[in-house]
Design a protein around this motif. Structure first.
Motif, PDB file in Angstrom:
ATOM      1  N   LYS A  30       0.823  -1.215   0.000  1.00 61.93           N
ATOM      2  CA  LYS A  30       0.000   0.000   0.000  1.00 61.93           C
ATOM      3  C   LYS A  30       0.854   1.261   0.000  1.00 61.93           C
ATOM      4  N   GLY A  31       1.992   1.250   0.690  1.00 60.53           N
ATOM      5  CA  GLY A  31       2.875   2.417   0.673  1.00 60.53           C
ATOM      6  C   GLY A  31       3.474   2.656  -0.697  1.00 60.53           C
ATOM      7  N   SER A  32       3.851   1.563  -1.368  1.00 61.41           N
ATOM      8  CA  SER A  32       4.413   1.683  -2.718  1.00 61.41           C
ATOM      9  C   SER A  32       3.359   2.181  -3.702  1.00 61.41           C
ATOM     10  N   VAL A  33       2.142   1.643  -3.585  1.00 57.72           N
ATOM     11  CA  VAL A  33       1.060   2.074  -4.471  1.00 57.72           C
ATOM     12  C   VAL A  33       0.762   3.549  -4.251  1.00 57.72           C
ATOM     13  N   ALA A  34       0.698   3.964  -2.982  1.00 60.94           N
ATOM     14  CA  ALA A  34       0.435   5.370  -2.668  1.00 60.94           C
ATOM     15  C   ALA A  34       1.508   6.273  -3.271  1.00 60.94           C
ATOM     16  N   THR A  35       2.756   5.850  -3.157  1.00 58.14           N
ATOM     17  CA  THR A  35       3.869   6.649  -3.685  1.00 58.14           C
ATOM     18  C   THR A  35       3.815   6.719  -5.205  1.00 58.14           C
ATOM     19  N   MET A  36       3.498   5.605  -5.857  1.00 55.69           N
ATOM     20  CA  MET A  36       3.416   5.599  -7.317  1.00 55.69           C
ATOM     21  C   MET A  36       2.269   6.491  -7.812  1.00 55.69           C
ATOM     22  N   ILE A  37       1.126   6.428  -7.138  1.00 54.93           N
ATOM     23  CA  ILE A  37       0.000   7.276  -7.533  1.00 54.93           C
ATOM     24  C   ILE A  37       0.372   8.743  -7.359  1.00 54.93           C
ATOM     25  N   SER A  38       0.974   9.064  -6.234  1.00 53.65           N
ATOM     26  CA  SER A  38       1.391  10.444  -5.980  1.00 53.65           C
ATOM     27  C   SER A  38       2.380  10.926  -7.035  1.00 53.65           C
ATOM     28  N   THR A  39       3.319  10.066  -7.387  1.00 49.54           N
ATOM     29  CA  THR A  39       4.339  10.428  -8.383  1.00 49.54           C
ATOM     30  C   THR A  39       3.715  10.657  -9.753  1.00 49.54           C
ATOM     31  N   MET A  40       2.767   9.795 -10.133  1.00 48.55           N
ATOM     32  CA  MET A  40       2.108   9.964 -11.436  1.00 48.55           C
ATOM     33  C   MET A  40       1.297  11.255 -11.491  1.00 48.55           C
ATOM     34  N   LEU A  41       0.576  11.548 -10.418  1.00 48.00           N
ATOM     35  CA  LEU A  41      -0.216  12.772 -10.389  1.00 48.00           C
ATOM     36  C   LEU A  41       0.683  14.008 -10.416  1.00 48.00           C
ATOM     37  N   THR A  42       1.805  13.939  -9.717  1.00 49.86           N
ATOM     38  CA  THR A  42       2.760  15.053  -9.723  1.00 49.86           C
ATOM     39  C   THR A  42       3.334  15.257 -11.125  1.00 49.86           C
ATOM     40  N   ALA A  43       3.688  14.133 -11.776  1.00 49.20           N
ATOM     41  CA  ALA A  43       4.242  14.220 -13.130  1.00 49.20           C
ATOM     42  C   ALA A  43       3.228  14.780 -14.125  1.00 49.20           C
ATOM     43  N   ALA A  44       1.943  14.600 -13.811  1.00 54.33           N
ATOM     44  CA  ALA A  44       0.889  15.127 -14.682  1.00 54.33           C
ATOM     45  C   ALA A  44       0.617  16.604 -14.435  1.00 54.33           C
ATOM     46  N   GLY A  45       1.368  17.192 -13.509  1.00 56.87           N
ATOM     47  CA  GLY A  45       1.259  18.626 -13.285  1.00 56.87           C
ATOM     48  C   GLY A  45       0.392  19.051 -12.126  1.00 56.87           C
ATOM     49  N   HIS A  46      -0.031  18.101 -11.294  1.00 52.80           N
ATOM     50  CA  HIS A  46      -0.891  18.429 -10.164  1.00 52.80           C
ATOM     51  C   HIS A  46      -0.066  18.669  -8.899  1.00 52.80           C
ATOM     52  N   ARG A  47      -0.688  19.320  -7.930  1.00 52.53           N
ATOM     53  CA  ARG A  47      -0.071  19.509  -6.621  1.00 52.53           C
ATOM     54  C   ARG A  47      -0.655  18.447  -5.697  1.00 52.53           C
ATOM     55  N   VAL A  48       0.207  17.586  -5.174  1.00 51.48           N
ATOM     56  CA  VAL A  48      -0.240  16.350  -4.532  1.00 51.48           C
ATOM     57  C   VAL A  48       0.339  16.209  -3.132  1.00 51.48           C
ATOM     58  N   GLY A  49      -0.527  15.933  -2.165  1.00 52.71           N
ATOM     59  CA  GLY A  49      -0.098  15.609  -0.817  1.00 52.71           C
ATOM     60  C   GLY A  49      -0.117  14.110  -0.616  1.00 52.71           C
TER      61      GLY A  49
END
Length: 260
Positions: free
Chosen positions: A88-107
């Motif tokens: 779950k930690g890895s999935v959370a990090t990957m989702i956050s990274t993808m959203l950040t790469a798409a130009g969003h501001r992600v917590g």
């Protein structure tokens, strides 16, 4: 240059660590007791009540997938909520990274940390600074002290770190909040929020003194993050845990997608 850890930081984090209680090992033959009422009240007093989920109805009501049922405000952050035994930690990090790469501001909120507490609270991959964390903790103290004098009682360590994450993401103007559960799901502090998508990475035997002795019981607890009308995604492929998760999504009224 790395941030220095000031005396104020040391005092603030020491105060926070003093709030640890239910995360300590339970005595043999006992079970932890969780309550979400205190967590909801803490979030309300922080001014973030719009993010709280409504209690599940006795009979799920139909609503379009992804609908935020308790608020019409379009300016609320989108919440991704993740549970699971492993990954779950890895999935959370990957989702956050993808959203950040798409130009969003992600917590991104994860636990536990490896080196410093600030690792739990990331915005676009960057941990909160020691100064930011000090200020966040100090802003919680009057609320905690007031609640401690009331019947509801003062928040615990994990309740506070969850609230700190939310406050940090709010101050940082994050469009997305990616929240990893700490333990289980149904009664985890992160489950007070109205998510926009939920995900379970895997199911196995973990925290059995809290969650149950079988994979079916554990799957039921973790699937407790599902909410009516909110898409639920599962990476669990093996019965009986898979079947419990499928049934829970159906019972709650959550649109369901699974691996394979």
């Amino acid at each position: 240059m790395p941030h220095s850890k000031s005396a104020a930081y040391q005092l603030a984090t020491r105060w926070l660590y003093d709030r640890i209680d239910y995360e300590r090992m339970a005595r043999p033959g006992t079970r932890y007791r969780f309550t979400l009422d205190r967590m909801r009240e803490l979030i309300r007093r922080l001014g973030h009540g719009d993010y709280l989920a409504s209690p599940l109805p006795a009979q799920p009501q139909s609503s379009p997938p992804g609908t935020r049922r308790n608020s019409p405000r379009p300016d609320l952050a989108t919440i991704v909520h993740i549970a699971g035994t492993k990954g779950k930690g890895s999935v959370a990090t990957m989702i956050s990274t993808m959203l950040t790469a798409a130009g969003h501001r992600v917590g991104l909120y994860t636990s536990p940390h490896l080196v410093s507490l600030e690792e739990r609270f990331r915005v676009n991959g960057c941990p909160a600074s020691p100064l930011e964390l000090t200020n966040l903790i100090d802003s919680m103290r009057p609320i905690v002290e007031q609640m401690s004098q009331e019947e509801i009682g003062g928040p615990t360590f994990f309740e506070l770190t969850t609230a700190i994450a939310i406050e940090h993401f709010h101050r940082s103007h994050c469009e997305f909040w990616v929240l990893e559960t700490g333990l289980g799901g149904r009664l985890d502090s992160t489950n007070v929020f109205q998510s926009d998508v939920t995900l379970i990475s895997s199911i196995g035997l973990d925290h059995q003194h809290v969650l149950g002795n079988t994979v079916e019981e554990i799957a039921k607890e973790k699937a407790g993050i599902f909410k009516p009308g909110v898409p639920a995604i599962s990476g669990v492929t093996r019965p009986p845990a898979r079947d419990v998760i499928r049934d829970t999504a159906k019972d709650v009224g959550a649109p369901f997608v699974e691996l394979g």
